[in-house]
Each structure stands twice: as C-alpha cells, then as structure tokens.
Write a protein that holds these residues in place. Structure first.
Motif, PDB file in Angstrom:
ATOM      1  N   ILE A  80       0.877  -1.271   0.084  1.00 47.47           N
ATOM      2  CA  ILE A  80      -0.025  -0.084  -0.089  1.00 47.47           C
ATOM      3  C   ILE A  80       1.000   1.255  -0.031  1.00 47.47           C
ATOM      4  O   ILE A  80       0.548   2.254  -0.649  1.00 47.47           O
ATOM      5  CB  ILE A  80      -1.015  -0.083   1.086  1.00 47.47           C
ATOM      6  CG1 ILE A  80      -1.732  -1.213   1.116  1.00 47.47           C
ATOM      7  CG2 ILE A  80      -1.620   1.390   1.283  1.00 47.47           C
ATOM      8  CD1 ILE A  80      -2.834  -1.252   2.250  1.00 47.47           C
ATOM      9  N   LEU A  84       1.019   3.944  -2.951  1.00 48.22           N
ATOM     10  CA  LEU A  84       0.720   5.470  -2.531  1.00 48.22           C
ATOM     11  C   LEU A  84       1.835   6.377  -2.995  1.00 48.22           C
ATOM     12  O   LEU A  84       1.517   7.554  -3.260  1.00 48.22           O
ATOM     13  CB  LEU A  84       0.279   5.658  -1.226  1.00 48.22           C
ATOM     14  CG  LEU A  84      -1.036   4.684  -1.043  1.00 48.22           C
ATOM     15  CD1 LEU A  84      -1.315   5.183   0.420  1.00 48.22           C
ATOM     16  CD2 LEU A  84      -2.286   5.482  -1.686  1.00 48.22           C
ATOM     17  N   SER A  87       2.393   6.879  -6.521  1.00 48.55           N
ATOM     18  CA  SER A  87       1.264   7.682  -7.182  1.00 48.55           C
ATOM     19  C   SER A  87       1.034   8.956  -6.983  1.00 48.55           C
ATOM     20  O   SER A  87       0.525  10.149  -7.666  1.00 48.55           O
ATOM     21  CB  SER A  87      -0.050   6.875  -6.608  1.00 48.55           C
ATOM     22  OG  SER A  87      -0.351   5.617  -6.915  1.00 48.55           O
ATOM     23  N   THR A  88       2.014   9.529  -5.881  1.00 41.69           N
ATOM     24  CA  THR A  88       2.176  10.965  -5.736  1.00 41.69           C
ATOM     25  C   THR A  88       2.967  11.578  -6.758  1.00 41.69           C
ATOM     26  O   THR A  88       2.873  12.998  -7.041  1.00 41.69           O
ATOM     27  CB  THR A  88       3.117  11.115  -4.331  1.00 41.69           C
ATOM     28  OG1 THR A  88       4.394  10.660  -4.671  1.00 41.69           O
ATOM     29  CG2 THR A  88       2.604  10.721  -3.070  1.00 41.69           C
TER      30      THR A  88
END
Length: 386
Positions: A80, A84, A87-88
């Motif tokens: 996870i 994330l 994805s930033t």
C-alpha cells in the motif's frame, strides 16, 4: 549501559565487512562527485551526498537490528505504501536535474529530490520474498493461481513506474529483480519459457507504448549492426552522450589524468549527467583504467557478500531478500557501466554507491543494512547445530 551494549553487539554481530565495502565505495563516489561538481553554478551536490550518506548509515545500523520477519509480515502495508508513494508523482512529479530527461520520476522538497521508484525497491524485494517463501512453504509456488498473484503485485508497481513516472530504467530493474528471485525461489523453467513467449507475443504492443525518445535510446547501441534502425540525425541525438563518455574514458588511459584534471569531466555539460548516470566515465578519465577496475571490484565484492550472507542464513526469506538486493546491484552496475561503454541503451540508471543522488545512496546503504540484519539474525533451531 544499554546503549554501549547495543554498540558492542553491532560491531560483534553485524556485517562489518559489508559496511566497510559500502562506506569505501560511497567515499570513492564522493571524491569523484566533489571533483566533478566543484565548478557547478549554484550546486551543493557534495553536501547533499554527504547528508544522504549519513541518513543511509543510520538506516544501515537500524535495519541491522530490525527483524526481517517482522517487516515481511507487514507486506500488505508495504505494498500500500509503495503504491501510494509512487502515485504521488501523478500530482507532484517532476523531471530530473538536467533539462529534457524525459521522465516524471522525482518529488522535490526545498531543492532536494526524492525518487519514489528508487526507495520502493526495498519494499518490493521484501514483498516478493515474503510471497515466494510463503507459497513455497505451502508447496504452491509453481501453482498458476499463486504465481499469478506474484506477477500481479509486480505488474501493479511496474505499471505505475512506467506509466506515471515514465522511468524506463527503474522499470527494467524491477523486472530483473523479479526474475532472479523467482529463479532462486524455485519456480520451474516451464513458467519462465511461458512468460518469455508471452513477452515476445506482446512485444509490438509494449514497444509502441514507449515514447519515441525511449525507443531511440534502446536502438542506438545496435545501429552499428543494423544501420537502418535510426536516421543519421536520430543517431547523433541518442548516441552523443555515449560518444562523449567513450572519449572521456579513452582520454584517461591506464592511470588517468588525475583528480580534477579531466578535460571532459571538468567542463560542466561536456558529458551529460557526468555526476549521476555517467560517473563511471568521469572515473575513467580522472582515475583511468585502474580506477574503473577498482570500482568494478568493489561492486563485485559487495554483490558476492550479499549472496554469501543470504546463502548462509539457512532461511528462505533471508536468502530471497539478499538475492533480490544482489540482483539490484548487478542490474544497476551492468547497465550503467554498459551505458558508458556504448554497449547498453542509455536508460537512466545510476551506479550503486558512486552516482550522485540522495535517494540512490540512501536506498543502497539501507539495503546493505537489511543484509547485515539477515546475518545478525539467529539461525532457525534446526540449523543451529550445523
């Protein structure tokens, strides 16, 4: 008293040889970076590198004490976090230090860049190692439904890195790490052959997904064998860096021109990315063939040490994590050195420990700390008498 006992335990049980190799390589890289960037306008490269090395050293010590099994048990959270973090880049991603780098792989805070794909290599290795070791214990590793879970986790991160950051170099590293870990983990040859056939079948689609500049960089080393791959203008664009790199290495001869005396390396911009992707060329000009061979020996010794610690751990998880880290060092070193010599595509891969880059040096030293931690862990009870 507790603090001093902990320090004594570290020097007694941690992998001090691996630490020495890592620090010596890092120091060698800093000497080169300081020489190359001392005339850079507005740069604080050596200060950033020193700061990153200090953080990496602290992480080496920390991970030497942390139980790998505890980290691996949190693999879902690691996945996870990885998703994330990468994805930033969708919202805050930027290109690299040089203009026109062609990717979106960096986060920048107060002038300091962080490369998520670099940092996530460690969680990725631990996640894949945990999945392989768990499935192997259940005797399900070569079951299609279980293998596809491993491939799916890889596919998520690979797709994000290639799609969001357009960082082909990092994506290639993840592929190699996965293949090596699957092989060492015990995946049967038929699955590799089946996967290879699938890649061949999908190659036209994958090739068309690449940006033109990415395809040009991949094709450039093969123009000598297939002259019609690129036009003369395209070849000049994509092979110019390599030509400058080869000229610098040739200029260094056997013993080099001396620190701070390189004709090419002391002219900022003469060799693009000469403190990052092409630092091996700088070493070749200033320290010569001897200096380059010394770099290769340090990297080979570090890689062998990682494999040795993994093999001696008598623990599948430890073996796989150490193997994954060794694979990371191998693919980075082979492609980076190959780029400078003109036998590998220029796809933006750093030389472990030597290239400038905070994310890269922190990741390398933290990874070595994990290997040291594997060495410090006691063997399973059934192996302690061996």
């Amino acid at each position: 008293m507790v603090f001093f006992r902990a320090i004594a335990k570290f020097f007694r049980e941690a992998d001090i040889f691996l630490l020495a190799l890592s620090l010596f390589s890092t120091a060698y890289g800093m000497v080169l970076i300081n020489s190359i960037t001392r005339n850079a306008v507005g740069g604080n490269h050596i200060n950033v590198q020193i700061g990153a090395a200090v953080i990496g050293l602290l992480l080496f010590v920390l991970f030497s004490y942390v139980d790998l099994d505890i980290i691996a048990d949190k693999s879902v959270f690691l996945l996870i976090f990885s998703v994330l973090f990468i994805s930033t880049l969708i919202f805050w991603g930027e290109g690299g230090e040089e203009a026109g780098v062609g990717n979106n792989a960096w986060l920048r805070f107060f002038g300091i860049g962080i490369q998520p794909a670099e940092v996530v290599k460690i969680p990725f290795i631990i996640i894949i190692a945990k999945m392989i070791s768990t499935f192997k214990e259940r005797r399900k590793l070569n079951n299609f439904l279980y293998l596809i879970q491993i491939v799916a986790v890889f596919g998520i991160l690979f797709g994000l890195i290639l799609g969001v950051s357009e960082d082909l170099g990092s994506a290639v590293v993840y592929v190699f790490i996965l293949l090596v870990m699957l092989f060492v983990g015990g995946v049967k040859l038929r699955w590799f052959l089946l996967g290879g056939a699938g890649v061949v079948a999908a190659f036209p689609f994958l090739w068309n997904m690449l940006e033109p500049f990415q395809r040009g960089r991949i094709q450039a080393p093969f123009v000598r064998f297939f002259p019609d791959l690129l036009t003369a203008e395209e070849y000049a664009i994509f092979a110019w860096q390599v030509g400058r790199s080869q000229a610098a290495i040739s200029n260094g001869g056997v013993l080099g021109m001396g620190l701070g005396n390189g004709d090419f390396t002391q002219r900022w911009g003469s060799i693009p990315a000469h403190h990052t992707d092409f630092i091996f060329a700088a070493a070749g000009e200033e320290f010569g063939f001897v200096g380059c061979i010394f770099i290769v020996l340090l990297l080979v010794m570090t890689t062998i040490r990682c494999v040795y610690v993994g093999a001696k751990s008598n623990n599948t998880l430890g073996l796989l994590v150490c193997t994954g880290i060794a694979a990371m060092l191998i693919i980075h070193s082979v492609i980076n050195i190959g780029m400078t010599l003109g036998i590998m595509p220029v796809i933006g891969i750093t030389l472990p420990f030597f290239s400038y880059g905070g994310s890269a040096i922190v990741t390398c030293l933290a990874a070595m700390g994990i290997v040291s931690g594997v060495k410090m862990r006691p063997k399973p009870s059934r192996f302690r008498t061996l």
